[in-house]
Design a protein around this motif. Structure first.
Motif, PDB file in Angstrom:
ATOM      1  N   ARG A  55       0.724  -1.278   0.156  1.00 16.50           N
ATOM      2  CA  ARG A  55      -0.116   0.044   0.161  1.00 16.50           C
ATOM      3  C   ARG A  55       0.883   1.312   0.121  1.00 16.50           C
ATOM      4  O   ARG A  55       0.713   2.288  -0.937  1.00 16.50           O
ATOM      5  CB  ARG A  55      -0.736   0.024   1.265  1.00 16.50           C
ATOM      6  N   THR A  56       1.647   1.177   0.781  1.00 17.54           N
ATOM      7  CA  THR A  56       2.651   2.294   0.903  1.00 17.54           C
ATOM      8  C   THR A  56       3.673   2.516  -0.003  1.00 17.54           C
ATOM      9  O   THR A  56       4.175   3.969  -0.344  1.00 17.54           O
ATOM     10  CB  THR A  56       3.478   2.559   2.382  1.00 17.54           C
ATOM     11  N   GLY A  57       4.334   1.542  -0.617  1.00 14.97           N
ATOM     12  CA  GLY A  57       5.458   1.634  -1.574  1.00 14.97           C
ATOM     13  C   GLY A  57       6.585   1.691  -1.030  1.00 14.97           C
ATOM     14  O   GLY A  57       7.771   1.596  -1.602  1.00 14.97           O
ATOM     15  N   VAL A  58       6.735   1.483   0.340  1.00 10.57           N
ATOM     16  CA  VAL A  58       8.077   1.527   1.223  1.00 10.57           C
ATOM     17  C   VAL A  58       8.102   0.162   2.096  1.00 10.57           C
ATOM     18  O   VAL A  58       7.170   0.057   2.699  1.00 10.57           O
ATOM     19  CB  VAL A  58       8.061   2.969   2.214  1.00 10.57           C
ATOM     20  N   PRO A  59       9.386  -0.362   1.932  1.00 14.89           N
ATOM     21  CA  PRO A  59       9.608  -1.917   2.253  1.00 14.89           C
ATOM     22  C   PRO A  59       9.086  -1.789   4.122  1.00 14.89           C
ATOM     23  O   PRO A  59       9.623  -0.782   4.540  1.00 14.89           O
ATOM     24  CB  PRO A  59      10.842  -2.235   2.153  1.00 14.89           C
ATOM     25  N   PHE A  60       8.527  -2.871   4.475  1.00 17.73           N
ATOM     26  CA  PHE A  60       8.325  -2.769   6.055  1.00 17.73           C
ATOM     27  C   PHE A  60       7.654  -1.695   6.772  1.00 17.73           C
ATOM     28  O   PHE A  60       7.977  -1.138   7.752  1.00 17.73           O
ATOM     29  CB  PHE A  60       9.715  -3.124   6.719  1.00 17.73           C
ATOM     30  N   THR A  61       6.511  -1.208   6.056  1.00 15.31           N
ATOM     31  CA  THR A  61       5.860  -0.065   6.579  1.00 15.31           C
ATOM     32  C   THR A  61       4.420  -0.336   6.303  1.00 15.31           C
ATOM     33  O   THR A  61       3.970  -1.280   5.647  1.00 15.31           O
ATOM     34  CB  THR A  61       6.273   1.250   5.851  1.00 15.31           C
ATOM     35  N   GLY A  62       3.552   0.159   7.404  1.00 19.13           N
ATOM     36  CA  GLY A  62       2.158   0.081   6.871  1.00 19.13           C
ATOM     37  C   GLY A  62       1.419  -1.038   7.503  1.00 19.13           C
ATOM     38  O   GLY A  62       0.113  -1.041   7.603  1.00 19.13           O
ATOM     39  N   ASP A  63       2.153  -1.991   8.282  1.00 15.29           N
ATOM     40  CA  ASP A  63       1.378  -3.063   8.918  1.00 15.29           C
ATOM     41  C   ASP A  63       2.131  -3.476  10.172  1.00 15.29           C
ATOM     42  O   ASP A  63       3.302  -2.812  10.606  1.00 15.29           O
ATOM     43  CB  ASP A  63       1.129  -4.130   8.149  1.00 15.29           C
ATOM     44  N   ALA A  64       1.590  -4.578  10.786  1.00 13.66           N
ATOM     45  CA  ALA A  64       2.315  -4.926  12.114  1.00 13.66           C
ATOM     46  C   ALA A  64       3.664  -5.706  11.866  1.00 13.66           C
ATOM     47  O   ALA A  64       4.536  -5.494  12.628  1.00 13.66           O
ATOM     48  CB  ALA A  64       1.336  -6.273  12.861  1.00 13.66           C
ATOM     49  N   ALA A  65       3.848  -6.397  10.830  1.00 16.89           N
ATOM     50  CA  ALA A  65       5.125  -6.935  10.622  1.00 16.89           C
ATOM     51  C   ALA A  65       6.158  -5.983  10.191  1.00 16.89           C
ATOM     52  O   ALA A  65       7.375  -5.909  10.806  1.00 16.89           O
ATOM     53  CB  ALA A  65       5.139  -7.705   9.094  1.00 16.89           C
ATOM     54  N   GLY A  66       5.687  -4.785   9.702  1.00 21.15           N
ATOM     55  CA  GLY A  66       6.755  -3.651   9.346  1.00 21.15           C
ATOM     56  C   GLY A  66       6.847  -2.926  10.585  1.00 21.15           C
ATOM     57  O   GLY A  66       8.111  -2.629  10.947  1.00 21.15           O
ATOM     58  N   GLU A  67       5.955  -2.690  11.528  1.00 23.75           N
ATOM     59  CA  GLU A  67       6.309  -1.861  12.714  1.00 23.75           C
ATOM     60  C   GLU A  67       7.300  -2.881  13.463  1.00 23.75           C
ATOM     61  O   GLU A  67       7.881  -2.216  14.495  1.00 23.75           O
ATOM     62  CB  GLU A  67       4.909  -1.762  13.523  1.00 23.75           C
ATOM     63  N   ARG A  68       7.263  -4.175  13.612  1.00 21.62           N
ATOM     64  CA  ARG A  68       8.082  -5.041  14.505  1.00 21.62           C
ATOM     65  C   ARG A  68       9.468  -4.741  14.003  1.00 21.62           C
ATOM     66  O   ARG A  68      10.298  -4.491  14.761  1.00 21.62           O
ATOM     67  CB  ARG A  68       7.675  -6.469  14.256  1.00 21.62           C
ATOM     68  N   LEU A  69       9.687  -4.848  12.842  1.00 22.97           N
ATOM     69  CA  LEU A  69      11.065  -4.414  11.862  1.00 22.97           C
ATOM     70  C   LEU A  69      11.459  -3.233  12.328  1.00 22.97           C
ATOM     71  O   LEU A  69      12.659  -2.946  12.768  1.00 22.97           O
ATOM     72  CB  LEU A  69      11.223  -4.819  10.710  1.00 22.97           C
ATOM     73  N   GLN A  70      10.619  -1.865  12.238  1.00 21.53           N
ATOM     74  CA  GLN A  70      11.011  -0.678  12.303  1.00 21.53           C
ATOM     75  C   GLN A  70      11.400  -0.693  13.881  1.00 21.53           C
ATOM     76  O   GLN A  70      12.286   0.239  14.299  1.00 21.53           O
ATOM     77  CB  GLN A  70       9.941   0.243  11.960  1.00 21.53           C
ATOM     78  N   SER A  71      10.711  -1.170  14.853  1.00 21.45           N
ATOM     79  CA  SER A  71      10.809  -1.186  16.134  1.00 21.45           C
ATOM     80  C   SER A  71      12.174  -1.824  16.413  1.00 21.45           C
ATOM     81  O   SER A  71      13.223  -1.340  17.291  1.00 21.45           O
ATOM     82  CB  SER A  71       9.873  -1.937  17.093  1.00 21.45           C
ATOM     83  N   ILE A  72      12.703  -3.014  15.729  1.00 21.31           N
ATOM     84  CA  ILE A  72      13.987  -3.592  15.846  1.00 21.31           C
ATOM     85  C   ILE A  72      14.991  -2.533  15.529  1.00 21.31           C
ATOM     86  O   ILE A  72      16.022  -2.268  16.192  1.00 21.31           O
ATOM     87  CB  ILE A  72      14.221  -5.010  14.967  1.00 21.31           C
ATOM     88  N   LEU A  73      14.869  -1.993  14.232  1.00 24.88           N
ATOM     89  CA  LEU A  73      15.748  -1.025  13.741  1.00 24.88           C
ATOM     90  C   LEU A  73      15.960   0.248  14.570  1.00 24.88           C
ATOM     91  O   LEU A  73      16.990   0.896  14.941  1.00 24.88           O
ATOM     92  CB  LEU A  73      15.300  -0.410  12.337  1.00 24.88           C
TER      93      LEU A  73
END
Length: 211
Positions: A55-73
């Motif tokens: 939806r966003t066009g940006v890797p690992f964003t916009g959903d729970a999976a993306g938030e988990r990785l962004q939190s790790i980062l």
């Protein structure tokens, strides 16, 4: 981030309207190329865009999976933005996929992975990372085949999660799929990087290109 890098989104100007895989083109919302610091020493790779990235066009964003990785980062010092950011402010890390389009009902076929392979190979060649994080078994098998002496299936991602696997010129730190990853597995991954990777030369070279 390199001074000459104008954008974190698709910084290598890869084809933003690729139509090489008809079945994926018909099903995708958007095409998702890599995102991040082109001078990054860490590269995170998953099999295909998650629903949020589609939806966003940006890797690992916009959903729970993306938030988990962004939190790790964020915990690792690679992100300077909140986990729910649609355009994360990243340093020393690049995010990408084996395939650039998402089919909502299935994973990519072997042929679709092979068709997208030149995009990933080009990113790896131009970024030249020190550490690659393959997310999920399919990604680990693909990268192990191309960049280590292992064959598909030789390394189980659940067993290798949060450990280091020697590659050709860099190291792999496998991660289980974000959708099924437990909080304990997330903590183990963060601890491994902080205690066993950052304690070596990688921490010393962070910021070496004027980031």
């Amino acid at each position: 981030m390199d001074a000459e890098q104008e954008s974190l989104a698709n910084p290598f100007s890869m084809d933003a309207s690729c139509e090489n895989c008809a079945a994926l083109c018909d099903a995708r919302s958007t095409l998702v190329h890599g995102y991040g610091d082109v001078g990054g020493e860490f590269l995170f790779v998953a099999e295909r865009p998650h629903s949020g990235a589609d939806r966003t066009g940006v890797p690992f964003t916009g959903d729970a999976a993306g938030e988990r990785l962004q939190s790790i980062l964020g915990e690792l010092g690679f992100s300077r933005s909140p986990p729910d950011a649609d355009e994360p402010d990243l340093q020393n890390v690049f995010l990408t996929y084996l395939t650039r389009c998402r089919h909502p009902e299935r994973g990519p076929s072997d042929e679709e992975v092979r068709t997208c392979e030149p995009y990933l190979n080009a990113e790896i060649r131009m970024i030249n990372p020190e550490i690659i994080v393959p997310i999920g078994q399919r990604t680990l098998d693909a990268l192990a085949t191309d960049y280590t002496t292992n064959r598909p299936g030789d390394v189980d991602v659940a067993e290798a999660h949060a450990t280091t696997v020697r590659g050709r010129g860099f190291e792999l730190v496998p991660m289980v799929d974000l959708e099924t990853q437990s909080d304990e597995q997330t903590a183990a991954f963060v601890d491994h990087l902080l205690e066993n990777v950052f304690s070596r030369d990688y921490r010393q070279t962070k910021g070496r290109r004027g980031r």
